[in-house]
Design an enzyme around this catalytic site. Structure first.
Site, PDB file in Angstrom:
ATOM      1  N   HIS A 162       0.828  -1.200   0.000  1.00  6.54           N
ATOM      2  CA  HIS A 162       0.000   0.000   0.000  1.00  6.54           C
ATOM      3  C   HIS A 162       0.866   1.255   0.000  1.00  6.54           C
ATOM      4  CE1 HIS A 162      -3.268  -2.738   1.107  1.00  6.54           C
ATOM      5  NE2 HIS A 162      -4.093  -1.773   0.785  1.00  6.54           N
ATOM      6  N   LYS A 166      -0.986   4.887   4.548  1.00  6.91           N
ATOM      7  CA  LYS A 166      -1.873   3.926   5.225  1.00  6.91           C
ATOM      8  C   LYS A 166      -1.394   3.710   6.648  1.00  6.91           C
ATOM      9  CE  LYS A 166      -4.068  -0.595   4.720  1.00  6.91           C
ATOM     10  NZ  LYS A 166      -5.384  -0.020   5.054  1.00  6.91           N
TER      11      LYS A 166
END
Length: 273
Positions: A162, A166
């Site tokens: 990600h 995040k």
């Protein structure tokens, strides 16, 4: 024709929030009634202009509870879409349910205990609530393929990648994938050697079913997941890549419409497809 469903977007100035605002503006059966974000730099800006879809005359505010009170007065029951932060999402959901506003939640990071508490809270209120770790149809298909493969492979590891904004790791999607594999009821990755980690965490996190999850965080990524199965002489890899957050919007819009029909908490997009 029925009145459009009133929607409050919480986290409306974030990357996912802006996509949700745009998708709601382009739909005929939904209407954006409120846009909340705790980032002070966006206060007062028009949510539609910020999302790039034109003026909607819905300003960004950080008054979460007053906005819930406002949308709860609508003739049609309202929905809150939440893409905020793991440290606030639990309270956001409880407060929304208390106001009679149905939560559709893409924020991950809730603990199993928190999910159990929210399930009980929603049941008592007879209130629909959807917790969706991943709104992508492609990810649901990957998970279904992984469940099939897990019946034939004893060794599997998950890599999730990600963007570096995040906050939680492993991702909710990776945890859900591991949970789905664990439901077939067999242990994975029987050890063939006694391992030594020269750096703690080198082998990733470990689930109760013996599945390793590895988390990568880098700028330039959006959301990606690999499920890698191994057996003697072969590797089977399932991978899902997100290149544009617009891929989540069909799932988000489906969830907004479906949560109106629910009387309890439901976890996972696959339950409503």
């Amino acid at each position: 024709m029925a009145d459009p469903i009133p929607v409050l977007v919480n986290g409306a100035a974030g990357k996912m929030g802006r996509e949700v605002v745009k998708a709601i503006a382009q739909s005929t059966d939904l209407t954006l009634m409120g846009a909340v974000d705790r980032s002070l730099e966006y206060l007062g800006q028009d949510a539609g202009e910020l999302a790039g879809c034109g003026t909607l005359e819905v300003p960004i505010t950080n008054d979460f509870q007053p906005m819930l009170a406002f949308v709860s007065q609508e003739k049609q029951p309202a929905v809150m879409v939440d893409f905020t932060h793991p440290d606030s999402v639990y309270e956001n959901i409880r407060i929304a349910i208390a106001y009679g506003v149905r939560p559709v939640v893409g924020t991950t990071g809730l603990s199993p205990v928190q999910i159990a508490n929210l399930t009980e809270f929603a049941d008592k209120a007879s209130m629909g609530c959807l917790l969706i770790p991943n709104f992508s149809i492609g990810m649901v298909l990957l998970q279904q393929a992984a469940i099939q493969a897990s019946q034939h492979f004893d060794h599997v590891e998950i890599i999730e990648l990600h963007h570096n904004q995040k906050a939680d790791a492993p991702s909710g999607t990776a945890l859900q994938t591991a949970e789905l594999l664990g439901e077939i009821g067999k242990p994975f990755n029987p050890p063939s050697v006694e391992e030594t980690e020269k750096l703690p965490g080198a082998r990733g996190s470990l689930t109760e079913d013996g599945i390793r999850i590895h988390s990568v965080r880098l700028p330039g990524l959006i959301a990606h997941q690999e499920v890698i199965f191994g057996a003697l002489g072969q590797i089977y890899t399932l991978r899902h890549d997100t290149s544009d957050r617009a891929c989540y919007m069909p799932g988000v819009l489906l969830a907004i419409r479906k949560v109106m029909q629910l009387k309890s908490l439901v976890y996972g997009l696959e339950k409503i497809l």
